[in-house]
Design an enzyme around this catalytic site. Structure first.
Site, PDB file in Angstrom:
ATOM      1  N   LYS A 101       7.107 -44.630  -9.140  1.00 24.54           N
ATOM      2  CA  LYS A 101       7.951 -45.632  -9.812  1.00 24.54           C
ATOM      3  C   LYS A 101       9.197 -45.821  -8.966  1.00 24.54           C
ATOM      4  O   LYS A 101      10.148 -45.064  -9.040  1.00 24.54           O
ATOM      5  CB  LYS A 101       8.322 -45.153 -11.213  1.00 24.54           C
ATOM      6  CG  LYS A 101       8.585 -46.308 -12.219  1.00 24.54           C
ATOM      7  CD  LYS A 101       9.690 -47.275 -11.838  1.00 24.54           C
ATOM      8  CE  LYS A 101      11.052 -46.745 -12.183  1.00 24.54           C
ATOM      9  NZ  LYS A 101      12.122 -47.770 -11.905  1.00 24.54           N
ATOM     10  N   GLU A 146      16.775 -34.447  -6.723  1.00 24.43           N
ATOM     11  CA  GLU A 146      17.787 -34.656  -5.681  1.00 24.43           C
ATOM     12  C   GLU A 146      18.744 -35.693  -6.230  1.00 24.43           C
ATOM     13  O   GLU A 146      18.396 -36.853  -6.390  1.00 24.43           O
ATOM     14  CB  GLU A 146      17.119 -35.108  -4.385  1.00 24.43           C
ATOM     15  CG  GLU A 146      17.981 -34.867  -3.149  1.00 24.43           C
ATOM     16  CD  GLU A 146      18.857 -36.063  -2.807  1.00 24.43           C
ATOM     17  OE1 GLU A 146      19.955 -36.174  -3.406  1.00 24.43           O
ATOM     18  OE2 GLU A 146      18.450 -36.866  -1.974  1.00 24.43           O
ATOM     19  N   CYS A 152      23.059 -40.764  -0.412  1.00 23.36           N
ATOM     20  CA  CYS A 152      23.321 -39.646  -1.323  1.00 23.36           C
ATOM     21  C   CYS A 152      24.083 -38.530  -0.623  1.00 23.36           C
ATOM     22  O   CYS A 152      24.886 -37.829  -1.240  1.00 23.36           O
ATOM     23  CB  CYS A 152      22.011 -39.114  -1.886  1.00 23.36           C
ATOM     24  SG  CYS A 152      20.806 -38.621  -0.640  1.00 23.36           S
ATOM     25  N   GLU A 164      30.999 -39.631  -6.957  1.00 23.54           N
ATOM     26  CA  GLU A 164      30.219 -40.320  -5.929  1.00 23.54           C
ATOM     27  C   GLU A 164      30.384 -41.831  -6.072  1.00 23.54           C
ATOM     28  O   GLU A 164      30.075 -42.402  -7.122  1.00 23.54           O
ATOM     29  CB  GLU A 164      28.746 -39.939  -6.063  1.00 23.54           C
ATOM     30  CG  GLU A 164      27.866 -40.491  -4.975  1.00 23.54           C
ATOM     31  CD  GLU A 164      26.427 -40.011  -5.095  1.00 23.54           C
ATOM     32  OE1 GLU A 164      25.788 -39.803  -4.052  1.00 23.54           O
ATOM     33  OE2 GLU A 164      25.950 -39.847  -6.232  1.00 23.54           O
TER      34      GLU A 164
END
Length: 529
Positions: free
Chosen positions: A187, A262, A296, A419
């Protein structure tokens, strides 16, 4: 160039066939460069997830399990290599599609597609290696027993992947899952799914057995959540936001389903005074602004060495000389930041298909607004914008954000703690190694860390002291299929890539055999125990 690249119209890929979503829903594809709709993708719902999971389960046991899960690693490797070859053959088309879909510069998407092919090749090699590891013997302390270990696929796996590296992040999970003998449902993010659907077309072309890989595009709530909580999915592997990862982990916990996560980071890059400033500047900017800052592992917290300039006060007949700090800015910090600002002015921001583009648009209007809000909050909290912070003046359309450097940052500020996932670098200075380590580890995330210094002993000390799953020495962001990728703390757990990535999708089974011709006799001779 963009006008000549046709967006293929695809359906869901289930059981080796293209299938219209049961509810016939579709999602528009918006080009982040022009803000125009350039196509659409199918939107799966829970009903489609059920069909895909059923197809995957059948693929594991079709023909008595001889097709995939019980096939040799060498058999599976043939398909992985065929996929790699087709990816290479289609590289130009795939790279352009990914740039149109995600806004990444074309140079970068070309590199990514090369890495996709290389990753499939790498896991083909590891699939063959599994054949040699089957029935691995274990030495036991009792001669009347012998033991070996079987490595078996974990079963049906749900793979949920992000939009910043659409096909590459998918491959990091698809390739080892297939190499291990699992059947998978992928997905991808609804924000960038085109190339993942093209992977389905590649799999169809090379004759991958039906049901081994199923690809469902759609929204997270309608496709991702039902996949992660499905009772017949044996494991979920996810790359994405911390908030979504937490939801997946909660759903999996209800049935004690294994997950690997992750979840991003807020990675530091520590620059010492002994570096070559030109090299350090390039790695610093690359580490934060590559992929339009949507990485990331982005080293988005610059921690630069600050050497205080000290001088003595004029002598006095009545008082001894005393030390006065005349200038708290350091030579290295001030000069380095000046260089970074000048370099930012030379970064080409443009349509990602233009030659020489180094910074394209971020992926969506929502991400664009989020980044600008981060910058505005930093200013309101007292930080200084050294450069950037706005839309480039020469671009009137598209989700473009200038490369931004923010100084006068404190550790309590949002820009330091959270972030951003955009081309934004925040800066703090340090006076010694201990302070640098404390600042570097001052984060709830722990994915990557970087240190730039000509003193390799110092680099080794820093590498050991960093709280992260990845450390870069005199560089930032290089990634190889052979090396483990993953983090600690709120950056998640588990590892992609390398042999560790393959182990994500394998169950180990102990098989112990009693080899003596004599009865065990536990009730007759308890001393045997």
């Amino acid at each position: 160039m963009a006008a000549t690249t046709q967006i293929p119209c695809r359906q869901l890929f289930i059981n080796g066939e293209w299938r219209e979503p049961i509810k016939k829903k579709r999602i528009p594809i918006i080009n982040p460069t022009t803000e125009e709709i350039i196509g659409d993708i199918p939107a799966a719902t829970p009903e489609d997830v059920d069909v895909a999971v059923e197809a995957a389960r059948k693929a594991l046991v079709r023909n008595g399990g001889k097709d995939w899960s019980a096939a040799s690693g060498a058999h599976r490797a043939k398909y992985l290599r065929a996929i790699a070859a087709k990816i290479t053959e289609r590289k130009s088309q795939l790279a352009k599609l990914e740039s149109l879909d995600s806004g990444k510069p074309l140079d970068e998407t070309v590199w990514d597609i090369d890495d996709v092919a290389g990753c499939f090749e790498y896991y083909a090699d590891l699939a063959e290696g599994l054949d040699k590891k089957q029935k691995s013997p274990i030495t036991l302390p009792m001669e009347t027993f012998k033991c070996h270990v079987l490595r078996e696929p974990i079963g049906v796996v749900g793979l949920i992947t992000p939009w910043n590296y659409p096909l590459l992040m998918a491959t990091w999970k698809v390739a080892p899952a297939l190499a291990a003998g699992c059947a998978a449902i992928l997905k991808p993010s609804e924000l960038a799914s085109i190339t993942c659907l093209e992977l389905a077309d590649v799999c169809k072309e090379v004759g991958l057995p039906p049901g081994v890989l199923n690809i469902l595009t759609g929204y997270g709530a309608e496709a991702g959540a039902p996949l992660s909580s499905h009772p017949h999915v044996d494991k979920v592997a996810f790359t994405g936001s911390n908030a979504t990862g937490s939801k997946i982990m909660t759903a999996a916990a209800q049935v004690v389903k294994p997950v690997s996560l992750e979840l991003g980071g807020k990675s530091p890059i520590v620059v010492f005074e002994d570096v070559d400033l030109d090299k350090a500047a390039e790695w610093t900017l690359f580490g934060c602004f590559w992929t339009n800052g949507q990485i990331c592992s982005a080293t988005s917290r610059l921690i630069v060495h600050c050497i205080l300039k000290l001088s003595l006060s004029p002598s006095s007949s009545s008082l001894p000389p005393y030390v006065v700090i005349k200038d708290i800015s350091s030579f290295i910090a001030a000069k380095f930041l000046d260089k970074l600002v000048q370099c930012c002015k030379n970064i080409k921001i443009s349509d990602p298909l233009e030659e020489g583009c180094r910074l394209g648009p971020v992926v969506s209007s929502g991400q664009y607004e989020k980044i600008l809000k981060f910058i505005a909050t930093a200013k309101s909290e007292g930080a200084s914008i050294l450069c950037g912070g706005e839309r480039p003046r020469h671009l009137k359309k598209g989700y473009f954000v200038e490369p931004t450097i923010i100084s006068d940052v404190t550790t309590s500020m949002q820009i330091w703690k959270e972030e951003v996932f955009g081309p934004v670098l925040c800066v703090k200075t340090f006076a010694n190694e201990e302070e640098a380590i404390e600042l570097a580890n001052d984060s709830q995330y722990a994915l990557g860390s970087a240190v730039l210094s000509n003193d390799l002993d110092r680099c080794d000390r820093m590498s050991r002291a960093f709280h992260s799953g990845i450390v870069w020495v005199n560089c930032s962001q290089p990634c190889f299929s052979q090396a483990p990728w993953g983090g600690k703390k709120r950056s998640g757990f588990g590892r992609d890539l390398g042999e560790w990535g393959l182990e994500n999708y394998i169950n180990v089974k102990q098989v112990t055999q009693y080899t003596s011709n004599e009865p065990w006799g536990w009730y007759q001779s308890p001393s045997k125990l």
